[in-house]
Design a protein around this motif. Structure first.
Motif, mmCIF file in Angstrom:
data_model
loop_
_atom_site.group_PDB
_atom_site.id
_atom_site.type_symbol
_atom_site.label_atom_id
_atom_site.label_comp_id
_atom_site.label_asym_id
_atom_site.label_seq_id
_atom_site.Cartn_x
_atom_site.Cartn_y
_atom_site.Cartn_z
ATOM 1 N N ALA A 110 0.714 -1.404 -0.085
ATOM 2 C CA ALA A 110 0.107 -0.052 -0.083
ATOM 3 C C ALA A 110 0.819 1.403 0.003
ATOM 4 O O ALA A 110 0.634 2.320 -0.706
ATOM 5 C CB ALA A 110 -0.992 0.079 1.216
ATOM 6 N N ASP A 113 2.275 1.724 -3.388
ATOM 7 C CA ASP A 113 1.064 2.225 -3.995
ATOM 8 C C ASP A 113 0.760 3.697 -3.718
ATOM 9 O O ASP A 113 -0.027 4.190 -4.240
ATOM 10 C CB ASP A 113 -0.199 1.215 -3.978
ATOM 11 C CG ASP A 113 0.269 -0.096 -4.637
ATOM 12 O OD1 ASP A 113 1.199 -0.016 -5.516
ATOM 13 O OD2 ASP A 113 -0.623 -0.998 -4.756
ATOM 14 N N ASP A 115 -0.614 4.483 -0.830
ATOM 15 C CA ASP A 115 -1.861 4.579 -0.033
ATOM 16 C C ASP A 115 -1.265 4.538 1.479
ATOM 17 O O ASP A 115 -1.433 3.360 2.275
ATOM 18 C CB ASP A 115 -2.665 3.411 -0.429
ATOM 19 C CG ASP A 115 -4.261 3.655 0.389
ATOM 20 O OD1 ASP A 115 -4.264 4.537 0.947
ATOM 21 O OD2 ASP A 115 -5.148 2.787 0.198
ATOM 22 N N TRP A 117 -2.665 5.751 4.178
ATOM 23 C CA TRP A 117 -3.696 5.277 5.243
ATOM 24 C C TRP A 117 -4.032 3.787 5.389
ATOM 25 O O TRP A 117 -4.112 3.206 6.434
ATOM 26 C CB TRP A 117 -4.995 6.072 5.054
ATOM 27 C CG TRP A 117 -4.836 7.678 5.118
ATOM 28 C CD1 TRP A 117 -4.928 8.577 4.423
ATOM 29 C CD2 TRP A 117 -4.642 8.148 6.534
ATOM 30 N NE1 TRP A 117 -4.514 9.762 4.820
ATOM 31 C CE2 TRP A 117 -4.697 9.692 6.324
ATOM 32 C CE3 TRP A 117 -4.586 7.545 7.626
ATOM 33 C CZ2 TRP A 117 -4.279 10.508 7.413
ATOM 34 C CZ3 TRP A 117 -4.449 8.601 8.711
ATOM 35 C CH2 TRP A 117 -4.194 9.852 8.600
ATOM 36 N N THR A 118 -4.230 3.153 4.039
ATOM 37 C CA THR A 118 -4.395 1.723 4.016
ATOM 38 C C THR A 118 -3.173 1.071 4.690
ATOM 39 O O THR A 118 -3.379 0.224 5.555
ATOM 40 C CB THR A 118 -4.671 1.293 2.698
ATOM 41 O OG1 THR A 118 -5.683 2.013 2.120
ATOM 42 C CG2 THR A 118 -4.685 -0.408 2.681
ATOM 43 N N SER A 119 -1.909 1.578 4.440
ATOM 44 C CA SER A 119 -0.935 0.969 5.180
ATOM 45 C C SER A 119 -0.890 1.028 6.725
ATOM 46 O O SER A 119 -0.466 0.161 7.226
ATOM 47 C CB SER A 119 0.361 1.801 4.712
ATOM 48 O OG SER A 119 1.675 1.160 5.350
ATOM 49 N N ARG A 137 -8.058 9.474 8.958
ATOM 50 C CA ARG A 137 -8.260 9.474 7.736
ATOM 51 C C ARG A 137 -9.669 10.168 7.104
ATOM 52 O O ARG A 137 -9.279 10.986 6.379
ATOM 53 C CB ARG A 137 -8.631 7.875 7.084
ATOM 54 C CG ARG A 137 -8.648 7.843 5.513
ATOM 55 C CD ARG A 137 -8.892 6.472 5.114
ATOM 56 N NE ARG A 137 -8.247 6.055 4.090
ATOM 57 C CZ ARG A 137 -8.110 4.920 3.366
ATOM 58 N NH1 ARG A 137 -8.806 3.738 4.050
ATOM 59 N NH2 ARG A 137 -7.456 4.778 2.366
ATOM 60 N N ARG A 141 -9.766 13.973 5.173
ATOM 61 C CA ARG A 141 -10.381 14.194 3.933
ATOM 62 C C ARG A 141 -11.080 15.440 4.176
ATOM 63 O O ARG A 141 -11.391 16.136 3.203
ATOM 64 C CB ARG A 141 -11.066 13.019 3.682
ATOM 65 C CG ARG A 141 -10.606 11.497 2.981
ATOM 66 C CD ARG A 141 -11.501 10.873 2.529
ATOM 67 N NE ARG A 141 -10.670 9.532 2.303
ATOM 68 C CZ ARG A 141 -11.257 8.548 1.947
ATOM 69 N NH1 ARG A 141 -12.443 8.244 2.173
ATOM 70 N NH2 ARG A 141 -10.637 7.572 1.827
#
Length: 143
Positions: A110, A113, A115, A117-119, A137, A141
């Motif tokens: 992640a 890539d 990302d 937050w996913t990590s 997160r 946003r």
């Protein structure tokens, strides 16, 4: 005639003595036969007693052997129970390690890539940490 009367008395006494000796011999033989029968009965009783003692010892040792086997089975059952528990713990730890390895690899991917937050979510230790990451997160946003 006096001699013949004396001889007759002597003969009579000898016959009586012989008869008495024969009667005594008969009584002795009867007594010996009774002693022999009593000895035979005593021998049989002693043999039966010896057999009963042997059977009693066999039964005692059989009970001891069964008790020892039960103790061994109890020990084995305890050991098997412990072993099954340990196998379950090892399996759970392996699963956690696999999950952790997967999560770490997915978190790295992640990040690669882009990302972040996913990590963070993947590296969170538990659901509570994952919820905090998700809240941050959302806050980011909205900014």
């Amino acid at each position: 005639s006096r001699l013949s009367v004396g001889s007759a008395r002597d003969r009579q006494r000898r016959y009586e003595a012989i008869a008495e000796a024969a009667e005594i011999r008969y009584e002795v033989e009867e007594a010996e036969a009774e002693v022999g029968a009593a000895e035979h009965k005593l021998f049989i009783v002693c043999e039966e007693l010896e057999e009963a003692e042997i059977e009693s010892e066999k039964a005692f040792y059989e009970e001891v052997r069964e008790a020892e086997q039960l103790d061994l089975l109890r020990e084995e059952a305890g050991t098997w129970g412990e072993l099954e528990h340990l196998e379950q713990v090892v399996s759970e730890l392996r699963q956690q390690a696999a999950d952790s390895t997967w999560r770490e690899a997915a978190a790295e991917q992640a990040l690669d890539d882009g990302d972040m937050w996913t990590s963070f979510e993947l590296r969170a230790a538990d659901d509570e940490e994952r919820e905090l990451v998700a809240l941050h997160r959302e806050e980011c946003r909205m900014l």
